[in-house]
Design a protein around this motif. Structure first.
Motif, short mmCIF file in Angstrom:
data_model
loop_
_atom_site.label_atom_id
_atom_site.label_comp_id
_atom_site.label_asym_id
_atom_site.label_seq_id
_atom_site.Cartn_x
_atom_site.Cartn_y
_atom_site.Cartn_z
N VAL A 91 69.89 120.93 -1.39
CA VAL A 91 68.85 120.36 -2.24
C VAL A 91 67.73 121.38 -2.43
O VAL A 91 67.15 121.87 -1.46
N LYS A 92 67.42 121.68 -3.69
CA LYS A 92 66.38 122.66 -4.00
C LYS A 92 65.34 122.12 -4.97
O LYS A 92 64.35 122.79 -5.26
N ALA A 93 65.57 120.93 -5.50
CA ALA A 93 64.63 120.32 -6.45
C ALA A 93 64.10 119.02 -5.84
O ALA A 93 64.83 118.29 -5.17
N TYR A 94 62.83 118.76 -6.10
CA TYR A 94 62.19 117.55 -5.55
C TYR A 94 61.42 116.82 -6.63
O TYR A 94 60.81 117.45 -7.48
N PRO A 95 61.48 115.48 -6.59
CA PRO A 95 62.29 114.65 -5.70
C PRO A 95 63.75 114.62 -6.15
O PRO A 95 64.04 114.73 -7.33
N THR A 96 64.65 114.45 -5.19
CA THR A 96 66.07 114.26 -5.47
C THR A 96 66.53 112.97 -4.79
O THR A 96 66.17 112.71 -3.64
N LEU A 97 67.30 112.19 -5.52
CA LEU A 97 67.92 110.97 -4.97
C LEU A 97 69.42 111.18 -4.88
O LEU A 97 70.03 111.76 -5.79
N ALA A 98 70.01 110.71 -3.78
CA ALA A 98 71.46 110.74 -3.62
C ALA A 98 71.92 109.34 -3.25
O ALA A 98 71.39 108.73 -2.33
N LEU A 99 72.88 108.83 -4.00
CA LEU A 99 73.46 107.52 -3.70
C LEU A 99 74.79 107.72 -3.00
O LEU A 99 75.66 108.45 -3.49
N LEU A 100 74.93 107.08 -1.82
CA LEU A 100 76.15 107.20 -1.03
C LEU A 100 76.88 105.87 -1.00
O LEU A 100 76.25 104.81 -0.98
N ASP A 101 78.22 105.91 -0.98
CA ASP A 101 79.00 104.67 -0.92
C ASP A 101 79.14 104.22 0.54
O ASP A 101 78.69 104.91 1.46
N PRO A 102 79.76 103.07 0.79
CA PRO A 102 79.87 102.57 2.17
C PRO A 102 80.66 103.47 3.12
O PRO A 102 80.61 103.27 4.34
N LYS A 103 81.36 104.46 2.60
CA LYS A 103 82.08 105.41 3.46
C LYS A 103 81.30 106.71 3.66
O LYS A 103 81.81 107.66 4.26
N GLY A 104 80.06 106.73 3.15
CA GLY A 104 79.24 107.92 3.32
C GLY A 104 79.53 109.02 2.33
O GLY A 104 79.10 110.17 2.51
N ARG A 105 80.24 108.69 1.25
CA ARG A 105 80.55 109.68 0.23
C ARG A 105 79.52 109.62 -0.90
O ARG A 105 79.00 108.56 -1.24
N VAL A 106 79.27 110.77 -1.50
CA VAL A 106 78.29 110.85 -2.58
C VAL A 106 78.83 110.17 -3.84
O VAL A 106 79.95 110.46 -4.28
N VAL A 107 78.04 109.27 -4.38
CA VAL A 107 78.38 108.63 -5.66
C VAL A 107 77.75 109.42 -6.80
O VAL A 107 78.41 109.74 -7.79
N ALA A 108 76.48 109.75 -6.65
CA ALA A 108 75.77 110.49 -7.69
C ALA A 108 74.46 111.01 -7.13
O ALA A 108 73.97 110.53 -6.10
N THR A 109 73.87 112.00 -7.81
CA THR A 109 72.54 112.50 -7.46
C THR A 109 71.72 112.64 -8.74
O THR A 109 72.27 112.76 -9.84
N SER A 158 66.43 109.67 -0.31
CA SER A 158 65.38 110.34 -1.08
C SER A 158 64.96 111.62 -0.38
O SER A 158 64.56 111.60 0.79
N PHE A 159 65.06 112.75 -1.07
CA PHE A 159 64.56 114.03 -0.57
C PHE A 159 63.19 114.28 -1.21
O PHE A 159 63.07 114.25 -2.45
N TYR A 160 62.19 114.54 -0.40
CA TYR A 160 60.83 114.70 -0.93
C TYR A 160 60.03 115.62 -0.02
O TYR A 160 60.47 116.01 1.06
N PHE A 161 58.80 115.96 -0.44
CA PHE A 161 57.83 116.57 0.47
C PHE A 161 56.43 116.14 0.05
O PHE A 161 56.21 115.72 -1.10
N ALA A 162 55.49 116.21 0.96
CA ALA A 162 54.19 115.55 0.78
C ALA A 162 53.36 116.09 -0.37
O ALA A 162 52.62 115.33 -1.00
N ASP A 163 53.46 117.39 -0.67
CA ASP A 163 52.63 117.97 -1.73
C ASP A 163 53.31 117.97 -3.09
O ASP A 163 52.84 118.61 -4.03
N CYS A 164 54.42 117.27 -3.20
CA CYS A 164 55.18 117.19 -4.45
C CYS A 164 54.62 116.05 -5.30
O CYS A 164 54.79 114.87 -4.96
N ALA A 165 53.95 116.40 -6.40
CA ALA A 165 53.32 115.37 -7.25
C ALA A 165 54.33 114.36 -7.79
O ALA A 165 54.09 113.14 -7.73
N PRO A 166 55.49 114.79 -8.33
CA PRO A 166 56.47 113.80 -8.81
C PRO A 166 57.01 112.90 -7.70
O PRO A 166 57.36 111.75 -7.94
#
Length: 241
Positions: free
Chosen positions: A197-215, A132-140
């Motif tokens: 990453v330029k939009a917040y919040p952003t979620l990234a799902l990684l597989d067991p090999k550390g590869r991106v599945v989806a965001t 999860s990519f986030y920052f404290a003042d991000c309402a969403p």
């Protein structure tokens, strides 16, 4: 009493009385909301509808379950002011895409977490990981916290990791204020830039090999059931091998 003095006092009372009458007490629900948003110490908090008109907290609270909102903080002299404005899907800005494409390996890193531990890329291997990519003042971002906590609690087979450009102190205060329970990497702007990453919040799902599945960015928190659970299940079902 001098007639001029009496007239001045009468004018002052006419000006002040309506203001006092309009100063409604802050409800316990609003106090809790302000604390979650980091606004407990703000002397003035304004709530506005999609057109910018002032509304009450009760009216704002009824609308936020079906709409996003922005939060702007400013200083008016010595007074801290926060303005929370409802947004419609039409008024929301286009979401910029990150550089995290399905199939690519998540950028290498080795950073200190806010719990004092050190986390590196190896921690993303061996099982699915939700980042999860986030920052404290991000309402969403704040609105997503209950869903993220619930996901982590119900899906122990997944690793979870939060990443923010906020300082360690700010990240710890955010966790204390909102109850966010994920291990967090703070001061991580270089890693965020690597990930694009330029939009917040952003979620990234990684597989067991550390590869991106989806965001994804900005899940619909009003969805029936846990939107994070649903998104993760759908992403794995349609993953790039």
């Amino acid at each position: 009493m001098n007639c001029k003095i009496a007239a001045v006092l009468l004018a002052l009372s006419a000006t002040i009385a309506p203001q006092l009458a309009c100063a409604a007490p802050v409800s316990s629900a609003e106090i809790k909301f302000r604390e979650q948003m980091g606004l407990a110490d703000y002397q003035s908090v304004e709530y506005r509808d999609t057109k910018g008109a002032l509304i009450s907290f009760a009216q704002f609270e009824k609308k936020i379950s079906g709409a996003g909102f922005s939060m702007n903080k400013r200083k008016d002299g010595e007074q801290a002011v926060a303005v929370l404005k409802l947004e419609t899907p039409q008024s929301a800005s286009p979401i910029p895409k990150s550089r995290l494409e399905p199939g690519m390996v998540f950028p290498d890193f080795k950073l200190a977490a806010t719990d004092g531990s050190t986390v590196d890329s190896a921690a993303l291997r061996g099982r699915y990981t939700l980042v999860s990519f986030y920052f404290a003042d991000c309402a969403p971002c704040i609105k997503e916290v209950p869903m993220l906590n619930e996901f982590a609690g119900l899906n122990k087979e997944y690793a979870t990791l939060a990443i923010t450009f906020d300082s360690s102190d700010e990240a710890r205060q955010f966790a204390q204020r909102t109850g966010f329970g994920w291990r967090t990497l703070a001061d991580a702007q270089p890693l965020i830039e690597q990930a694009g990453v330029k939009a917040y919040p952003t979620l990234a799902l990684l597989d067991p090999k550390g590869r991106v599945v989806a965001t994804t960015s900005g899940l619909n928190v009003k969805t029936k059931g846990n939107a994070v659970d649903k998104w993760v299940a759908k992403a794995i079902a349609g993953r790039v091998q």
